[in-house]
Scaffold this motif. Structure first.
Motif, short mmCIF file in Angstrom:
data_model
loop_
_atom_site.label_atom_id
_atom_site.label_comp_id
_atom_site.label_asym_id
_atom_site.label_seq_id
_atom_site.Cartn_x
_atom_site.Cartn_y
_atom_site.Cartn_z
N GLY A 48 0.81 -1.20 0.00
CA GLY A 48 0.00 0.00 0.00
C GLY A 48 0.84 1.26 0.00
N VAL A 49 0.25 2.35 0.47
CA VAL A 49 0.95 3.64 0.46
C VAL A 49 0.99 4.26 1.85
N SER A 50 0.78 3.47 2.88
CA SER A 50 0.79 4.00 4.24
C SER A 50 2.15 4.58 4.59
N GLU A 51 2.14 5.67 5.36
CA GLU A 51 3.36 6.32 5.81
C GLU A 51 3.71 5.94 7.24
N SER A 52 2.96 4.99 7.82
CA SER A 52 3.14 4.63 9.22
C SER A 52 3.68 3.21 9.37
N PRO A 53 4.65 3.01 10.29
CA PRO A 53 5.14 1.65 10.55
C PRO A 53 4.10 0.80 11.27
N ASP A 54 3.03 1.42 11.76
CA ASP A 54 1.98 0.68 12.47
C ASP A 54 0.99 0.01 11.53
#
Length: 326
Positions: A48-54
């Motif tokens: 995906g394109v998430s910017e979070s390590p969570d």
């Protein structure tokens, strides 16, 4: 083509059930910005394109594209952003307003359940749940790496900074409210300049609705006797984003089991579907996503009476770069 056999447990590992989706509430830079701070991001297939390590990733293997979802309560919006590859949404639950342009006022369209939007690359877009209940939209993102991340409108980055979130040039988020800071030598993501912003077109609403939006009940009529070709070279929405999309309904199901050399992702819209394959069978419910590998014989059939529909996505040999632009 060599055919496969999968055990029920092996196939279940390739199915993401709607009730088992794991949300991330800190996926993007606007996670603290009022009006956008209640949204949930889901990464179903691919990074995906998430910017979070969570961010939780359900299935890491990509079939040439990514599958994700966004869940939002009423009046919650996703801020203006752009992608380098295709971004296609269909509404699973609720009523949604999509808007676009540098400031989000170049045009808008309202999508109902089942409607699909093949958003042009290279424009800023955002979306908002304008329904009365929690809503969910499903997303197909072009490319194995989903285009290398998100390009944010400058005001989104500035607003986020005022609420404690800083995006690094590496694409990683840092929360100053938690005492985080950019590592030494790492700079904040630069804002797009006025000259760079000229490359993002302002498309008129009439052209977008005509060329990029398909309505669910129109597709259901087309799928009365054969799968409705939604996105593809010779489809209703003529595009080549690295994947093709069809809508299947009760009257357009292949009569016999079939095999394809393409990756195939089944995304159930309405009804319950029995999926049988070489090695077992299961039932897919609305919101479920199933990644069927090439070479596996499979058969589909609604398992109950009433409305039944699903979106079927297959990879193509087209490059997953910029597709149609304004």
């Amino acid at each position: 083509m060599e055919t496969l056999t999968l055990s029920p447990s092996e196939m279940e590992a390739r199915i993401v059930r709607y009730g088992a989706l794991v949300p991330c509430r800190t996926a993007f830079i606007d996670a603290h910005t009022p009006g956008s701070d209640q949204k949930e991001n889901f990464t179903i297939i691919g990074g995906g394109v998430s910017e979070s390590p969570d961010q939780h990733v359900h299935i890491k293997e990509t079939p040439g594209f990514n599958i994700g979802a966004a869940g939002q309560p009423p009046k919650c919006r996703n801020s203006l952003h752009s992608h380098r590859t295709a971004e296609v949404f269909f509404v699973l639950k609720g009523r949604w307003r999509f808007f676009w342009g540098r400031w989000g006022n170049a045009g808008e369209v309202v999508l109902e359940e089942g409607d699909i939007f093949d958003i042009p690359t290279g424009i800023f877009r955002g979306f908002e749940n304008i329904g009365t209940d929690y809503g969910m939209i499903m997303a197909i993102l072009g490319g194995d790496d989903a285009g290398g991340g998100v390009i944010w409108a400058p005001q989104v980055i500035e607003d986020a900074r005022e609420h404690g979130l800083v995006l690094a040039e590496t694409g990683k988020l840092y929360d100053t409210k938690k005492g985080q800071r950019l590592p030494d030598g790492v700079k904040p993501m630069p804002l797009l300049t006025d000259e760079e912003l000229k490359a993002f077109p302002e498309l008129p609403p009439s052209a977008v609705v005509r060329d990029y939006v398909a309505r669910y009940w129109d597709l259901m009529a087309l799928a009365k006797h054969e799968p409705a070709r939604v996105i593809g070279e010779s489809a209703l929405l003529k595009d080549r984003p690295g994947f093709e999309v069809e809508l299947l309904a009760r009257g357009s199901i292949p009569e016999d089991a079939y095999v394809t050399d393409r990756h195939e992702v089944l995304m159930v819209m309405r009804g319950h579907w029995r999926l049988a394959w070489s090695g077992g069978e299961t039932v897919l419910a609305p919101g479920d996503t199933c990644a069927v590998p090439p070479g596996l014989s499979r058969a589909l059939a609604p398992s109950m009476s009433g409305e039944a529909s699903l979106y079927r996505v297959r990879n193509t040999d087209d490059p997953a770069g910029p597709t149609r632009r304004g």
